[in-house]
Scaffold this active site. Structure first.
Site: not given
Ligand SMILES: *Cc1c(COP(=O)(O)O)cnc(C)c1O
Length: 398
Positions: A61, A114, A188, A213
Site C-alpha cells: 500500500r 470528466y 489533467d 485510457k
Molecule cells: C476517465 C477519466 C478520468 C477518471 O479516471 P478513472 O481512471 O476512470 O478513475 C479523469 N479524467 C479524464 C479526462 C478521464 O477521461
C-alpha cells in the site's frame, strides 16, 4: 537496460524510461512483484524502515517495485521529478486535491471536465469543508475573477483537451495566472498524453492522468497517476495517500509499462485516423458540427497548434435531428463499440450527456458545452477505411 539518459527522444524514453529492470535476474520485462509485504532483515531494519532511516519496501500500500518502475517511466515521459501511481484516475485527483486543500480552503476547476471529476467537485469534496469553484477556463478573465473571489484558494486544475467537447485551454497562460496568485496548478493530461503535450514544459506543477485510457491503450486496466515534485509526493504520502489506500496494483503497473512501450506509435495512428474521421464528418450532410482540435474550424485551433504536437484520437460531433438520431447512429455502427472510456486500440462511441456526464444537471451541461446531441468517438487504430465505412453505413441508416 542502463540508466535513463535525459537526452533520449520520447520513443526511447517510452521503452527504457524506467531504468534498469531487475538487477538481480536481468529480466528485460519488469517483474510483477505480486507481494503484499516485504521481509525485514531483522527487527532493527524494520524499525529503521518505518523511521525513514533505511530505504526499502515495507508493504505494497506504501510502495511496490513494479509500481515504482511505472512511476519512474511516467515521470520520465512527462519530464517531471517524480511520479505516483493510483488505483484509478479519480483516486489520483482526489489525493492531489486533498494534499493541497484542507477544511476552509477552496480551489478552482475548469468547468468542462470528466463527469467523475465534476461529481467529486460538487458532491464529495464539499463534505470535507473544501469548496470547488468551476469556471469556464477558456476565458482567463473569468478564471482570474474566480480566484480573486475564492476564499483561501490553493489550487487551479483543468483538463485540456476537455472531456467531452474538446475545448482546448491555454496551458502557459493558465499556469502564469495561477502562479501569480500563488496557486498550485494541476493539468489533467489524459486526452493528450505526454506524447502530444507535456504541461510541465509550460510550468504546470502537477500532471494527472487516467492511465485507464491511452497510457494503458488496450482497455484492460483501471489506474491513475500524477507526475510532480518529490516534495509534493512526500507530503501527499504523509497527509493523505498512505492512510486512505488508493494504491496501484502491481499487475496494473505492469500492464501500463507494457502499454507505454507502444504509446508513441499508437498516438501517431490515433491522430492520423481521428484527423480522417473529423474531416469525413465535417463534410457529411447529416452532421451539424464537428469538434477536433486539429480542424482549422476549432475555436482554439491556434492554442492547440502551439501546445500540442498532434491533436489526439478524440472527435465529437452533433447530428442533425438531435439525440434521437444519435441513438440510431450508435445502434447502427458495427465495427465501433458502444461504450464509455477511451484511448483503446478499438474505436469506441458514446453519448456523454446520458452516460459519462450525467453527473451534471441539464443547466450545467449547457454551460459546460455537453450538448444533448453530442456524440463522442474515441477513434481507434483499426484500418481507417474500415472505420470510415462503418460510420458511412451507420449514417446512411438515419
Ligand atoms: C476517465 C477519466 C478520468 C477518471 O479516471 P478513472 O481512471 O476512470 O478513475 C479523469 N479524467 C479524464 C479526462 C478521464 O477521461
Amino acid at each position: 537496460m542502463g540508466e535513463v539518459n535525459p537526452k533520449w527522444g520520447i520513443a526511447t524514453k517510452a521503452i527504457h524510461g524506467f531504468g534498469p529492470s531487475d538487477e538481480r535476474t536481468g529480466a528485460v520485462s519488469v517483474p510483477i512483484f505480486q507481494s503484499s509485504t516485504f521481509a525485514f532483515k531483522n527487527a532493527q531494519h524494520g524499525a529503521d524502515l518505518f523511521q525513514g532511516e533505511a530505504e526499502g519496501y515495507i508493504y505494497s500500500r506504501l510502495s511496490n517495485p513494479t509500481v515504482d518502475a511505472f512511476q519512474k517511466e511516467i515521470a520520465c515521459l512527462e519530464g517531471g521529478e517524480a511520479g505516483k501511481g493510483f488505483a484509478s484516475g479519480m483516486a489520483a485527483t482526489f489525493n492531489a486535491i486533498m494534499t493541497e486543500c484542507r477544511s476552509g480552503d477552496s480551489y478552482i476547476s475548469s468547468q468542462t471536465v470528466y463527469g467523475g471529476t465534476h461529481a467529486l467537485n460538487e458532491h464529495v469534496i464539499p463534505r470535507f469543508g473544501v469548496t470547488a469553484h468551476e469556471v469556464d477556463a477558456t476565458n482567463l478573465d473569468k478564471v482570474e475573477d474566480a480566484i480573486k473571489k475564492a476564499k483561501n484558494c490553493k489550487l487551479l486544475m483543468f483538463e485540456t483537451p476537455a472531456n467531452p467537447n474538446l475545448a482546448v485551454l491555454d496551458i502557459a497562460a493558465l499556469v502564469k495566472l495561477g502562479h501569480q496568485y500563488g496557486l498550485t496548478v494541476m493539468v489533467d493530461n489524459t486526452f493528450a498524453t505526454p506524447i502530444l503535450q507535456r504541461p510541465m514544459e509550460y510550468g504546470a506543477d502537477i500532471v494527472m492522468h487516467s492511465a485507464t485510457k491511452y497510457i494503458s491503450g488496450h482497455g484492460d486496466v483501471v489506474a491513475g497517476c500524477i507526475v510532480t515534485s518529490q516534495e509534493f509526493i512526500d507530503r501527499m504520502m504523509e497527509d493523505v495517500f498512505i492512510d486512505t489506500g488508493g494504491c496501484m496494483a502491481p499487475f496494473s503497473a505492469w500492464l501500463l509499462l507494457r502499454g507505454l512501450k507502444t504509446i508513441p506509435v499508437r498516438m501517431r495512428a490515433h491522430c492520423e485516423n481521428a484527423t480522417r474521421v473529423a474531416k469525413f464528418l465535417a463534410f457529411h450532410p447529416k452532421i451539424e458540427t464537428v469538434s477536433y482540435p486539429g480542424l482549422a474550424s476549432h475555436p482554439q485551433h491556434d492554442i492547440a497548434k502551439k501546445q500540442m504536437s498532434g491533436f489526439g484520437g478524440m472527435v465529437t460531433f452533433t447530428i442533425k435531428g438531435g439525440f434521437e438520431e444519435g441513438k440510431k447512429l450508435m445502434d447502427a455502427v458495427q465495427l465501433a463499440t458502444v461504450a464509455v472510456s477511451l484511448g483503446d486500440c478499438d474505436t469506441l462511441i458514446c453519448h456523454p450527456a446520458s452516460t459519462t456526464h450525467s453527473t451534471y444537471s441539464p443547466e450545467q451541461r449547457d454551460d459546460a458545452g455537453v450538448l444533448d446531441n453530442l456524440i463522442r468517438i474515441s477513434v481507434g487504430i483499426e484500418d481507417i477505411a474500415d472505420i470510415l465505412d462503418d460510420l458511412n453505413q451507420a449514417l446512411r441508416v438515419l
